[in-house]
Design a protein around this motif. Structure first.
Motif, PDB file in Angstrom:
ATOM      1  N   GLU A 318      28.789 -29.794   9.282  1.00 46.11           N
ATOM      2  CA  GLU A 318      29.267 -28.430   9.046  1.00 46.11           C
ATOM      3  C   GLU A 318      29.137 -28.060   7.578  1.00 46.11           C
ATOM      4  O   GLU A 318      28.758 -26.931   7.233  1.00 46.11           O
ATOM      5  CB  GLU A 318      30.722 -28.293   9.508  1.00 46.11           C
ATOM      6  N   ARG A 319      29.417 -29.011   6.701  1.00 44.18           N
ATOM      7  CA  ARG A 319      29.279 -28.742   5.273  1.00 44.18           C
ATOM      8  C   ARG A 319      27.815 -28.540   4.907  1.00 44.18           C
ATOM      9  O   ARG A 319      27.483 -27.675   4.074  1.00 44.18           O
ATOM     10  CB  ARG A 319      29.873 -29.906   4.465  1.00 44.18           C
ATOM     11  N   LYS A 321      25.456 -27.253   6.672  1.00 46.73           N
ATOM     12  CA  LYS A 321      24.988 -25.933   7.104  1.00 46.73           C
ATOM     13  C   LYS A 321      25.492 -24.826   6.181  1.00 46.73           C
ATOM     14  O   LYS A 321      24.803 -23.811   5.998  1.00 46.73           O
ATOM     15  CB  LYS A 321      25.412 -25.678   8.552  1.00 46.73           C
ATOM     16  N   ARG A 322      26.654 -25.020   5.604  1.00 46.76           N
ATOM     17  CA  ARG A 322      27.163 -24.004   4.673  1.00 46.76           C
ATOM     18  C   ARG A 322      26.284 -23.903   3.428  1.00 46.76           C
ATOM     19  O   ARG A 322      26.174 -22.833   2.818  1.00 46.76           O
ATOM     20  CB  ARG A 322      28.617 -24.307   4.293  1.00 46.76           C
ATOM     21  N   GLU A 325      23.544 -21.122   3.161  1.00 45.56           N
ATOM     22  CA  GLU A 325      23.874 -19.710   2.993  1.00 45.56           C
ATOM     23  C   GLU A 325      23.182 -19.080   1.789  1.00 45.56           C
ATOM     24  O   GLU A 325      23.140 -17.847   1.673  1.00 45.56           O
ATOM     25  CB  GLU A 325      25.387 -19.545   2.886  1.00 45.56           C
TER      26      GLU A 325
END
Length: 348
Positions: A318-319, A321-322, A325
């Motif tokens: 999850e980290r 994928k951030r 951004e």
């Protein structure tokens, strides 16, 4: 987490780029004299592999350039300044470094098989395998130096590759040192995984940003994407070794336990008071029974150790994928995010 449709998209994206990378490997690393050396150098590359790292290189380039996947010639890829670079050659360079590390790892670990075939030192001999690994290492830098990039960007890409190789060696040294340590903490294991495994994913993601002339924020973010998703990938391997049937793994389930390899799972279990050393009694993976592995897995599940590792892999994913951004919102960026999910849900 991935569903079947997402996984199919990821696998199709990897397959398309794998075909291009495989063809480029033949072009970039032709057979030459002495023939035995170059046969050995190409041996592990020809044995297969999903080509995940070069896929990351190509997808990251497309995401930065904001072009539709597959719409631009990777051999003449547009930079932010309007010039072009050979992004496919850079992708092959990363894959060649991966193969160099595998050859030397197999020698150090005395592993007989790699990708279902005899390891290079078994198919040839140890001296030839060492030379083959060294040849791949050198060839990777030759390729990275010849992408046609701006000289400043090309030098930075070389520096990144060199730094990555140094960190891989540091990670391998830590892994070896852990074998004789009385206690290893989970955070120390995560540091080792980042150095030994994840930094090459970091280089795969950041190299196209460097070569295309992206700003430092994009370079750093993509490097962190690769580090976090690569770390999650290795942790998931630890989980799969215990939870996937042997016929799907292609090796004996629970072999890490039998060989007394420390993983995030076993380190967490030790902290919960589990006597990890006595979970299985077999001397070799061939001697262990399914019943012994089931009993060991039950003990690790009861301690919460397998779920802890899964949770850590998910957290890192999850980290990762951030970090994406910073990129334009496009199909290639979405595929990079889906690839990160795939790395912690895949089977064998």
């Amino acid at each position: 987490m991935t569903n079947d449709a997402t996984e199919a998209r990821v696998l199709d994206a990897v397959r398309q780029r794998r075909e291009l990378v495989n063809a480029a490997i033949d072009e970039e690393l032709p057979l030459a004299e002495p023939e035995r050396l170059y046969e050995a150098s190409r041996y592990i590359l020809e044995a297969g592999g999903k080509r995940l790292r070069p896929t990351v290189v190509l997808l990251a380039g497309e995401a930065i350039a904001d072009v539709a996947p597959g719409s631009v010639d990777y051999r003449s890829f547009p930079t932010v300044t309007g010039s072009t670079v050979d992004l496919l050659r850079a992708a092959v360079s990363i894959e060649v470094i991966q193969s160099f590390t595998l050859i030397h790892d197999d020698i150090m670990d005395e592993d007989d098989l790699r990708r279902g075939v005899p390891a290079v030192h078994e198919a040839y001999d140890t001296s030839t395998a060492i030379l083959a690994g060294d040849t791949l290492y050198s060839k990777a830098f030759e390729m990275m130096a010849d992408t046609g990039s701006d000289p400043v960007d090309g030098l930075e890409a070389m520096r990144l590759l060199a730094s990555t190789c140094t960190k891989i060696c540091e990670g391998q040294a830590l892994d070896v040192a852990f074998e004789s340590r009385g206690e290893v903490l989970p955070d120390e294991y995560l540091e080792m995984v980042e150095l030994k495994t994840a930094v090459l994913y970091g280089a795969a993601a950041a190299t196209p940003a460097v070569l295309l002339g992206a700003d430092d924020e994009v370079v750093d973010a993509l490097h962190r994407y690769g580090i976090d998703s690569g770390s999650a990938f290795q942790i998931q391997d630890d989980v799969l070794d215990l939870t996937v049937p042997s016929e799907e793994l292609g090796k004996q389930r629970g072999s890490d336990l039998v060989e007394e390899k420390e993983t995030l799972i076993t380190l967490h279990a030790r902290q919960q008071g589990v006597d990890v050393d006595d979970l299985v009694d077999a001397e070799t993976p061939a001697d262990v029974t399914d019943a012994e592995i089931e009993t060991a897995v039950s003990a690790l599940e009861k301690a919460g150790s397998i779920e802890y590792a899964r949770g850590k892999a998910q957290e890192l994913t999850e980290r990762s994928k951030r970090h994406l951004e910073v990129l334009p919102d496009n199909e290639a960026r979405e595929t990079l995010a889906e690839l990160a999910d795939y790395l912690i849900t895949r089977g064998y």
